[in-house]
Design an enzyme around this catalytic site. Structure first.
Site, PDB file in Angstrom:
ATOM      1  N   GLN A 103       0.826  -1.219   0.000  1.00 27.68           N
ATOM      2  CA  GLN A 103       0.000   0.000   0.000  1.00 27.68           C
ATOM      3  C   GLN A 103       0.857   1.264   0.000  1.00 27.68           C
ATOM      4  O   GLN A 103       0.462   2.290   0.567  1.00 27.68           O
ATOM      5  CB  GLN A 103      -0.955  -0.012   1.189  1.00 27.68           C
ATOM      6  N   SER A 104       2.038   1.202  -0.622  1.00 24.81           N
ATOM      7  CA  SER A 104       2.941   2.358  -0.634  1.00 24.81           C
ATOM      8  C   SER A 104       2.333   3.570  -1.357  1.00 24.81           C
ATOM      9  O   SER A 104       1.971   3.478  -2.541  1.00 24.81           O
ATOM     10  CB  SER A 104       4.244   1.950  -1.323  1.00 24.81           C
ATOM     11  N   ASN A 105       2.260   4.675  -0.631  1.00 18.63           N
ATOM     12  CA  ASN A 105       1.842   5.938  -1.262  1.00 18.63           C
ATOM     13  C   ASN A 105       2.942   6.457  -2.178  1.00 18.63           C
ATOM     14  O   ASN A 105       2.677   7.079  -3.198  1.00 18.63           O
ATOM     15  CB  ASN A 105       1.551   6.993  -0.195  1.00 18.63           C
TER      16      ASN A 105
END
Ligand SMILES: Cc1ncc(COP(=O)(O)O)c(C=O)c1O
Length: 342
Positions: free
Chosen positions: A88-90
């Site tokens: 879920q890396s922004n």
């Protein structure tokens, strides 16, 4: 805010002149006062720097860093971007968006195994056409050198964007962001700037900006991840990055450990494990201000700020800036944790 009379050497304008930069976002981001949240907490005035509104595919702090890092990639003639992060890396989502905007091929090495359903940031990575490589149980970025060589053999000119965009160029973006903030702030007497600190670039850049602009506020980084980034303990990593960035800008200052505030009290059950702290911060900020903070970074940092106000560590004589670094797309991947019991 007071002028920059005592700054130790660097001219902030030198940043604009020295480093190639591509335009990816909408700047300046808004500076707003959160009077409803302040009233609910019966504490200090609270302001928010809305870097969740940088505009690049739902925004976030990495947009600033990518303007400088991808400026460097283009200056080097690269045509392919590689970066790494959590599922879920922004950072990876904004990198995918920036690469799309600049016509660059994008490869993302994401931790763990492919989930059954792509949600939140991962869904957006896919929509934006990035090539996703699942790292399984390999360490952060371990697979990058091999991928780099493969892409080179295939005739590409790859460029590695470091984890979280946290190298000297990423940090310098937040030194420049300090100038932006101060130009908006007028005579608001900030005593504290509170933000999420995870790969260290935001933190190091804000430290350098504070020194360059001769500011007296306290920078309070809320530590998000127990696991150190890279080889050294996280505080040493931030210090080293701040010092390397200062050297790059020829700022005559060597940071020492006592200039760094990294608050470790809100790590909870670990990285990306949502607890009551984050749940309350998300719902209080949403219900008082209509603003979304995220389950992993800004929810934890806002939770920390709320606790510091309730505990009297920050009181009504203070004036706080919360730097909203983005992340809301991850809300859509955490519905079970955010609404326990349905
Ligand atoms: C929403 C959000 N806030 C804060 C951070 C932390 O910023 P930095 O990596 O510069 O410490 C991140 C990094 O991934 C992020 O995605």
């Amino acid at each position: 805010m007071p002028a920059d009379e005592d700054r130790p050497g660097a001219d902030a304008d030198a940043i604009a002149l020295t480093f190639p930069r591509v335009s990816l976002g909408f700047f300046p981001t808004p500076l707003v006062e959160l009077s409803n949240l302040a009233a609910a907490l019966r504490g200090p005035r609270i302001f928010m720097k809305r870097d969740d509104q940088t505009g690049l595919a739902l925004g976030g702090n990495k947009t600033r860093k990518l303007e400088f890092i991808l400026g460097d990639a283009l200056a080097q003639g690269c045509d392919t971007i590689i970066s790494a992060g959590a599922e879920q890396s922004n950072h990876c989502r904004q990198t995918a968006a920036a690469a799309a905007r600049l016509n660059l091929e994008c490869h993302l090495v994401l931790g763990g195994a492919e989930p059954r359903q792509a949600r939140g940031n991962l869904l957006l990575d896919k929509i934006m056409g990035s090539h996703i490589h699942w790292a399984g149980d390999h360490r952060k970025g371990e697979d990058i050198p091999q991928l780099f060589e493969q892409l080179k053999l295939a005739g590409k000119r790859p460029y590695v964007v470091p984890y979280g965009g946290s190298n000297e160029l990423g940090a310098i973006a937040f030194t420049e962001a300090t100038r932006e903030l101060l130009s908006q702030a007028g005579d608001i007497p900030f005593t504290h700037i509170v933000f999420a600190s995870s790969s260290g670039g935001t933190h190091a850049g804000l430290m350098l900006g504070k020194i360059i602009h001769g500011q007296g506020y306290r920078l309070v980084g809320i530590d998000i991840d127990k696991e150190a980034t890279g080889e050294m303990p996280f505080d040493q990593h931030i210090l080293s990055l701040a010092n390397r960035s200062a050297a790059l800008l020829e700022v005559d200052h060597v940071f020492t450990r006592d200039e760094l505030t990294l608050n470790p009290h809100y790590l909870g059950e670990g990285y990306a494990v949502v607890g009551d702290l984050e749940r309350e911060a998300i719902s209080l900020t949403a219900r008082t201000e209509g603003i979304l903070v995220d389950p992993v970074y800004t929810g934890r940092a806002m939770g920390g700020l709320i606790q510091m106000i309730r505990g009297g560590e920050i009181d009504s004589h203070d004036t706080v800036l919360f730097w909203h670094t983005g992340g809301a797309p991850a809300l859509f991947a955490y519905s079970e944790a955010l609404t326990p019991g349905g």
